[in-house]
Design a protein around this motif. Structure first.
Motif, PDB file in Angstrom:
ATOM      1  N   PRO A 224       0.951  -1.490   0.317  1.00 23.28           N
ATOM      2  CA  PRO A 224       0.173  -0.147  -0.003  1.00 23.28           C
ATOM      3  C   PRO A 224       0.759   1.456  -0.054  1.00 23.28           C
ATOM      4  CG  PRO A 224      -0.518  -1.105   2.037  1.00 23.28           C
ATOM      5  CD  PRO A 224       0.809  -1.767   1.219  1.00 23.28           C
ATOM      6  N   GLU A 228      -3.348   5.197   0.910  1.00 18.90           N
ATOM      7  CA  GLU A 228      -3.645   4.322   1.688  1.00 18.90           C
ATOM      8  C   GLU A 228      -3.916   3.845   2.627  1.00 18.90           C
ATOM      9  OE1 GLU A 228      -4.629   0.246  -0.031  1.00 18.90           O
ATOM     10  OE2 GLU A 228      -2.613   0.993  -1.595  1.00 18.90           O
ATOM     11  N   GLN A 231      -5.164   6.489   4.648  1.00 15.78           N
ATOM     12  CA  GLN A 231      -7.468   7.024   4.393  1.00 15.78           C
ATOM     13  C   GLN A 231      -7.773   7.172   6.138  1.00 15.78           C
ATOM     14  OE1 GLN A 231      -9.636   6.290   2.208  1.00 15.78           O
ATOM     15  NE2 GLN A 231      -7.310   6.421   0.924  1.00 15.78           N
TER      16      GLN A 231
END
Length: 472
Positions: A224, A228, A231
């Motif tokens: 990731p 990500e 988030q």
């Protein structure tokens, strides 16, 4: 220079406080309670009020209301515990900065002086002291430039918009970004920083958006990216001015669409993040030179915050020094104290590295002078901008031999001479002789010499300074 008003009927305690304040180079004025209550009603220019106790039937509430009128911008500290504090109305209780225990030490008194200075600056700027202490508490300094930064942060912290922080390297841009995150609606989410200038251009896309297994040579597993990882929280793009133009195009697309894909992936991911960017470069000048995209600039620069360089807020130096000394102590270093003349010298330094340069200096001094006192002459040469106020302390052995009799080999006496002797001078001569012998035996290693004399290293350093002994 800050000033202190002391109201107390205890004369012995007043003398103790006066001695301590004189040592800390603070001006002070003293009143008994009757004299204070009968004094003229014109406002008194004081930063701190030390409020003792009286045998007269005077209520604390009446005293504080009097102080509100006569010393409106001062912080109030009680000397010892006042039982009436808990009975005060809330609006008066909030005016008390705290309690100075009796007896007190210099550090406790100096801490109160620093806190009073902050309160005065906050009152002058129209900021409630209790609110200012709670909001952005890790941002040190209450100079006018820093108050403007705090006010801007207070306006945007709760807004879920992009922020651009500008300023020279070392001014604390990431500290501001972390504070904005900690006071935002996304504070429960992660704070993910990335330095766009520290990552090679060919790896930056993978760092930001992640990649799938086999997307390129070396991609042995899926990974990731920072979008990500951030988030639900905040992504901090440090040194955004160093981002290559091709990467700027891809970042702009993500900020516009709030969607992205990993490198080599087909699944579209949501970008539920707040972006805070920072740079030390002039992005508007870079736009004119074709080095930064104008549309990306306006997408990031929704709310700008400019960090002032340290040379423009040198009045924050005392509280910055106190904060940085506390930090090095938490990291396992010994403490260090700075003479007023050393602080004056630091205030005249241009600070090209800003707070980061100051932090590095404090670490260096803590290593060189553990639990010691630093004057102008102990500062590294590039930080000496004022003359040493007491050069006699630093006379070399050669200078001493030309101006005073040798005392390194003080004669031992079996009996008192008929004419008597100066006991203090004789004992100092013996002490100096033993220190010289210990240093010679320890090859001028101070710590080893202190062991031979069975005293602490810091005690030996102070005695060497007292006698002007230099390591050869």
């Amino acid at each position: 220079m800050s000033s202190v008003l002391v109201i107390d009927d205890d004369l012995s305690r007043r003398e103790l406080i006066q001695s301590a304040l004189t040592f800390l180079d603070q001006s002070c004025e003293f009143f008994g309670f009757v004299d204070w209550l009968q004094s003229a009603s014109e406002p008194v220019p004081a930063d701190l009020v030390l409020l003792g106790q009286s045998q007269l039937p005077i209520s604390l509430e009446k005293l504080i209301r009097e102080l509100q009128q006569k010393v409106p911008a001062a912080a109030v500290v009680t000397l010892g515990e006042w039982a009436e504090v808990e009975e005060l109305p809330a609006e008066l209780k909030s005016l008390l900065l705290g309690e100075l225990p009796i007896p007190f030490n210099y550090q406790q008194l100096q801490d109160m002086l620093h806190r009073a200075q902050l309160v005065k600056q906050q009152i002058s700027a129209g900021i409630a002291p209790d609110a200012a202490d709670q909001l952005f508490s890790s941002l040190v300094g209450c100079s006018q430039p820093m108050l403007r930064v705090r006010q801007a942060m207070a306006q945007v912290a709760g807004r879920d918009v992009n922020v651009m922080i500008t300023g020279e390297s070392g001014t604390g841009k990431e500290v501001v970004a972390r504070n904005l995150h900690d006071h935002s609606v996304r504070k429960a989410g992660p704070f993910v920083p990335i330095n766009c200038g520290a990552i090679p251009a060919d790896l930056l896309e993978s760092e930001l958006f992640g990649h799938e297994k086999g997307a390129f040579t070396g991609a042995v597993s899926s990974r990731p990216g920072r979008f990500e990882l951030a988030q639900g929280g905040t992504l901090f793009l440090d040194e955004i001015g160093d981002m290559p133009l091709p990467m700027q195009v891809k970042l702009l697309r993500v900020l516009q669409e709030r969607k992205f894909e990993r490198i080599g992936g087909t699944k579209t991911l949501e970008a539920d993040i707040r972006v805070i960017a920072a740079t030390h470069k002039d992005l508007e000048q870079m736009i004119e030179a074709g080095e930064f995209r104008e549309d990306l600039y306006y997408r990031l620069n929704v709310f700008p915050i400019e960090m002032p360089p340290l040379r423009e807020r040198t009045e924050d130096l005392p509280v910055l020094l106190q904060e940085l000394i506390e930090r090095v102590k938490q990291q396992g270093f010994d403490s260090v104290r700075l003479q007023p003349s050393a602080i004056e010298s630091l205030a005249q330094h241009p600070w090209p590295g800003n707070v980061r340069e100051l932090a590095n200096l404090i670490e260096r001094l803590a290593i060189l002078y553990p639990n010691g006192v630093v004057g102008v002459s102990e500062l590294p040469e590039r930080f000496r901008h004022v003359a040493e106020p007491d050069p006699e302390r630093y006379r070399t052995d050669d200078m001493e031999s030309a101006t005073m009799p040798q005392v390194t080999e003080a004669p031992l006496l079996d009996h008192l001479p008929k004419s008597g002797l100066d006991l203090k001078s004789h004992l100092e001569s013996i002490e100096r002789s033993l220190i010289d012998q210990a240093l010679n035996a320890a090859n001028n290693v101070v710590a080893r010499a202190a062991e031979l004399l069975q005293i602490r290293r810091t005690t030996l350093v102070e005695k060497m300074r007292k006698y002007g002994i230099q390591r050869k």
